[in-house]
Design a protein around this motif. Structure first.
Motif, PDB file in Angstrom:
ATOM      1  N   SER A  30       1.469  11.384 -10.302  1.00 25.93           N
ATOM      2  CA  SER A  30       0.655  11.945 -11.771  1.00 25.93           C
ATOM      3  C   SER A  30      -1.039  10.717 -11.822  1.00 25.93           C
ATOM      4  O   SER A  30      -1.567  10.510 -11.159  1.00 25.93           O
ATOM      5  CB  SER A  30       1.014  11.201 -13.132  1.00 25.93           C
ATOM      6  OG  SER A  30       1.012   9.608 -13.335  1.00 25.93           O
ATOM      7  N   PRO A  31      -2.227  11.376 -12.594  1.00 21.78           N
ATOM      8  CA  PRO A  31      -3.134  11.259 -12.969  1.00 21.78           C
ATOM      9  C   PRO A  31      -3.512   9.500 -12.547  1.00 21.78           C
ATOM     10  O   PRO A  31      -4.180   9.036 -12.433  1.00 21.78           O
ATOM     11  CB  PRO A  31      -4.235  11.735 -13.823  1.00 21.78           C
ATOM     12  CG  PRO A  31      -3.073  12.932 -13.979  1.00 21.78           C
ATOM     13  CD  PRO A  31      -2.409  12.617 -13.410  1.00 21.78           C
ATOM     14  N   ALA A  32      -1.940   9.368 -13.525  1.00 24.67           N
ATOM     15  CA  ALA A  32      -2.673   7.277 -13.488  1.00 24.67           C
ATOM     16  C   ALA A  32      -1.815   6.972 -12.822  1.00 24.67           C
ATOM     17  O   ALA A  32      -1.549   5.678 -12.525  1.00 24.67           O
ATOM     18  CB  ALA A  32      -1.606   7.519 -15.042  1.00 24.67           C
ATOM     19  N   ALA A  33      -0.536   7.415 -11.675  1.00 24.08           N
ATOM     20  CA  ALA A  33       0.192   6.969 -11.067  1.00 24.08           C
ATOM     21  C   ALA A  33      -1.170   6.420  -9.918  1.00 24.08           C
ATOM     22  O   ALA A  33      -1.914   6.894  -9.355  1.00 24.08           O
ATOM     23  CB  ALA A  33       1.116   7.991 -10.180  1.00 24.08           C
ATOM     24  N   GLU A  34      -0.724   5.375  -8.825  1.00 28.54           N
ATOM     25  CA  GLU A  34      -1.100   5.192  -7.771  1.00 28.54           C
ATOM     26  C   GLU A  34      -1.251   6.363  -6.636  1.00 28.54           C
ATOM     27  O   GLU A  34      -0.034   6.805  -6.084  1.00 28.54           O
ATOM     28  CB  GLU A  34      -0.275   3.823  -7.295  1.00 28.54           C
ATOM     29  CG  GLU A  34      -0.976   2.643  -6.099  1.00 28.54           C
ATOM     30  CD  GLU A  34      -0.650   1.594  -6.009  1.00 28.54           C
ATOM     31  OE1 GLU A  34      -1.135   1.059  -4.780  1.00 28.54           O
ATOM     32  OE2 GLU A  34      -0.467   1.185  -6.973  1.00 28.54           O
ATOM     33  N   TRP A  35      -2.074   6.145  -5.851  1.00 30.61           N
ATOM     34  CA  TRP A  35      -1.971   6.738  -4.836  1.00 30.61           C
ATOM     35  C   TRP A  35      -1.277   6.969  -3.373  1.00 30.61           C
ATOM     36  O   TRP A  35      -1.049   5.276  -2.884  1.00 30.61           O
ATOM     37  CB  TRP A  35      -3.454   6.998  -4.131  1.00 30.61           C
ATOM     38  CG  TRP A  35      -4.327   7.755  -4.944  1.00 30.61           C
ATOM     39  CD1 TRP A  35      -4.109   8.607  -5.745  1.00 30.61           C
ATOM     40  CD2 TRP A  35      -5.418   8.540  -4.342  1.00 30.61           C
ATOM     41  NE1 TRP A  35      -5.470   9.691  -6.729  1.00 30.61           N
ATOM     42  CE2 TRP A  35      -6.278   9.173  -5.589  1.00 30.61           C
ATOM     43  CE3 TRP A  35      -6.129   8.365  -3.164  1.00 30.61           C
ATOM     44  CZ2 TRP A  35      -7.486  10.257  -6.022  1.00 30.61           C
ATOM     45  CZ3 TRP A  35      -7.264   9.199  -3.204  1.00 30.61           C
ATOM     46  CH2 TRP A  35      -7.970  10.187  -4.493  1.00 30.61           C
ATOM     47  N   LYS A  36      -0.454   7.566  -3.048  1.00 28.62           N
ATOM     48  CA  LYS A  36       0.711   6.838  -1.696  1.00 28.62           C
ATOM     49  C   LYS A  36      -0.061   7.639  -0.296  1.00 28.62           C
ATOM     50  O   LYS A  36      -0.016   9.024  -0.240  1.00 28.62           O
ATOM     51  CB  LYS A  36       2.057   7.069  -2.031  1.00 28.62           C
ATOM     52  CG  LYS A  36       2.725   7.347  -0.553  1.00 28.62           C
ATOM     53  CD  LYS A  36       4.426   7.521  -1.139  1.00 28.62           C
ATOM     54  CE  LYS A  36       5.198   7.325   0.270  1.00 28.62           C
ATOM     55  NZ  LYS A  36       6.158   8.289  -0.063  1.00 28.62           N
ATOM     56  N   PHE A  37      -0.453   6.347   0.362  1.00 27.77           N
ATOM     57  CA  PHE A  37      -0.830   7.235   1.966  1.00 27.77           C
ATOM     58  C   PHE A  37       0.756   8.202   2.046  1.00 27.77           C
ATOM     59  O   PHE A  37       1.251   7.725   2.446  1.00 27.77           O
ATOM     60  CB  PHE A  37      -1.395   6.317   2.414  1.00 27.77           C
ATOM     61  CG  PHE A  37      -2.215   6.667   3.264  1.00 27.77           C
ATOM     62  CD1 PHE A  37      -3.025   7.609   4.608  1.00 27.77           C
ATOM     63  CD2 PHE A  37      -0.915   6.425   4.817  1.00 27.77           C
ATOM     64  CE1 PHE A  37      -3.243   7.952   5.948  1.00 27.77           C
ATOM     65  CE2 PHE A  37      -0.992   6.791   6.318  1.00 27.77           C
ATOM     66  CZ  PHE A  37      -2.440   7.547   6.456  1.00 27.77           C
ATOM     67  N   ILE A  38      -0.052   9.640   2.554  1.00 31.17           N
ATOM     68  CA  ILE A  38       1.170  10.181   3.419  1.00 31.17           C
ATOM     69  C   ILE A  38       0.630  10.163   5.229  1.00 31.17           C
ATOM     70  O   ILE A  38       1.324   9.802   5.606  1.00 31.17           O
ATOM     71  CB  ILE A  38       0.731  11.310   3.250  1.00 31.17           C
ATOM     72  CG1 ILE A  38       1.374  11.459   1.236  1.00 31.17           C
ATOM     73  CG2 ILE A  38       1.623  12.429   3.955  1.00 31.17           C
ATOM     74  CD1 ILE A  38       2.548  11.402   1.047  1.00 31.17           C
ATOM     75  N   LYS A  39      -0.455  10.245   5.219  1.00 30.45           N
ATOM     76  CA  LYS A  39      -1.542  10.396   6.936  1.00 30.45           C
ATOM     77  C   LYS A  39      -2.596  10.627   6.780  1.00 30.45           C
ATOM     78  O   LYS A  39      -3.281  11.006   6.044  1.00 30.45           O
ATOM     79  CB  LYS A  39       0.105  11.852   7.599  1.00 30.45           C
ATOM     80  CG  LYS A  39      -1.229  13.205   6.719  1.00 30.45           C
ATOM     81  CD  LYS A  39      -0.162  14.547   7.893  1.00 30.45           C
ATOM     82  CE  LYS A  39      -1.158  15.838   7.362  1.00 30.45           C
ATOM     83  NZ  LYS A  39      -0.063  16.792   8.020  1.00 30.45           N
ATOM     84  N   GLU A  40      -3.447  10.530   8.286  1.00 30.98           N
ATOM     85  CA  GLU A  40      -4.710  10.147   8.754  1.00 30.98           C
ATOM     86  C   GLU A  40      -4.653  11.957   9.318  1.00 30.98           C
ATOM     87  O   GLU A  40      -3.823  12.652   9.495  1.00 30.98           O
ATOM     88  CB  GLU A  40      -4.847  10.292   9.817  1.00 30.98           C
ATOM     89  CG  GLU A  40      -4.426   8.679   9.830  1.00 30.98           C
ATOM     90  CD  GLU A  40      -5.577   7.958   9.629  1.00 30.98           C
ATOM     91  OE1 GLU A  40      -6.906   8.400  10.047  1.00 30.98           O
ATOM     92  OE2 GLU A  40      -5.714   6.683   9.525  1.00 30.98           O
ATOM     93  N   LEU A  41      -5.849  13.103   8.365  1.00 31.75           N
ATOM     94  CA  LEU A  41      -5.871  13.760   8.853  1.00 31.75           C
ATOM     95  C   LEU A  41      -6.847  14.438  10.741  1.00 31.75           C
ATOM     96  O   LEU A  41      -7.800  13.651  10.443  1.00 31.75           O
ATOM     97  CB  LEU A  41      -6.683  14.927   7.660  1.00 31.75           C
ATOM     98  CG  LEU A  41      -5.949  14.417   6.470  1.00 31.75           C
ATOM     99  CD1 LEU A  41      -6.836  15.163   5.210  1.00 31.75           C
ATOM    100  CD2 LEU A  41      -4.459  15.297   6.370  1.00 31.75           C
TER     101      LEU A  41
END
Length: 147
Positions: free
Chosen positions: A136-147
């Motif tokens: 959600s907009p209030a949630a912390e971002w979770k790193f997925i991968k380098e692009l």
């Protein structure tokens, strides 16, 4: 199929305030010119979130925020050229995400699958291009991968 069209500056103006010339130029160069080809290839309407685009620093502060969001298009350490941020959405959000990964140079792309929008900015260029997810907009971002 919905009518596709090119982005215009007003789509990036959250408050209706006069957009400073430098910010107008940044939006034109770093968002409109980048996202119009994506919109063309998607063949469908992509919209800028009504909570996104350019937000004046004073607006951010009235909302009890720091005023340092990438949405302010300020020149700052995390966005040294003031290229700014916008949030995008489309009916085919998964395809939009893939096109943004493949066809743009945004440094950070954060996908909000529950809210069906994608945040894109140029912050922290020294870290390279990265994909994140957030619940959600209030949630912390979770790193997925380098692009």
């Amino acid at each position: 199929m919905p009518r596709k069209s090119h982005f215009v500056l007003d789509e990036f103006n959250l408050t209706g305030a006069v957009i400073p010339k430098r910010v107008q130029q940044s939006i034109q160069k770093n968002h409109i010119a980048v996202m119009n080809p994506v919109r063309d290839e998607l063949g469908a309407v992509i919209t800028v979130s009504k909570k996104s685009g350019w937000r004046p620093e004073e607006y951010e502060k009235r909302k009890k925020r720091s005023g340092n969001s990438t949405h302010t298009f300020k020149i700052q350490a995390k966005d040294p050229e003031g290229k700014g941020a916008a949030d995008y959405t489309a009916d085919d959000i998964e395809r939009l995400l893939q096109l943004m990964i493949d066809k743009t140079g945004f440094n950070r792309i954060c996908y909000y699958p529950n809210n069906k929008f994608i945040h894109a900015d140029y912050a922290y260029p020294e870290r390279g291009r990265r994909l994140f997810h957030a619940a959600s907009p209030a949630a912390e971002w979770k790193f997925i991968k380098e692009l």
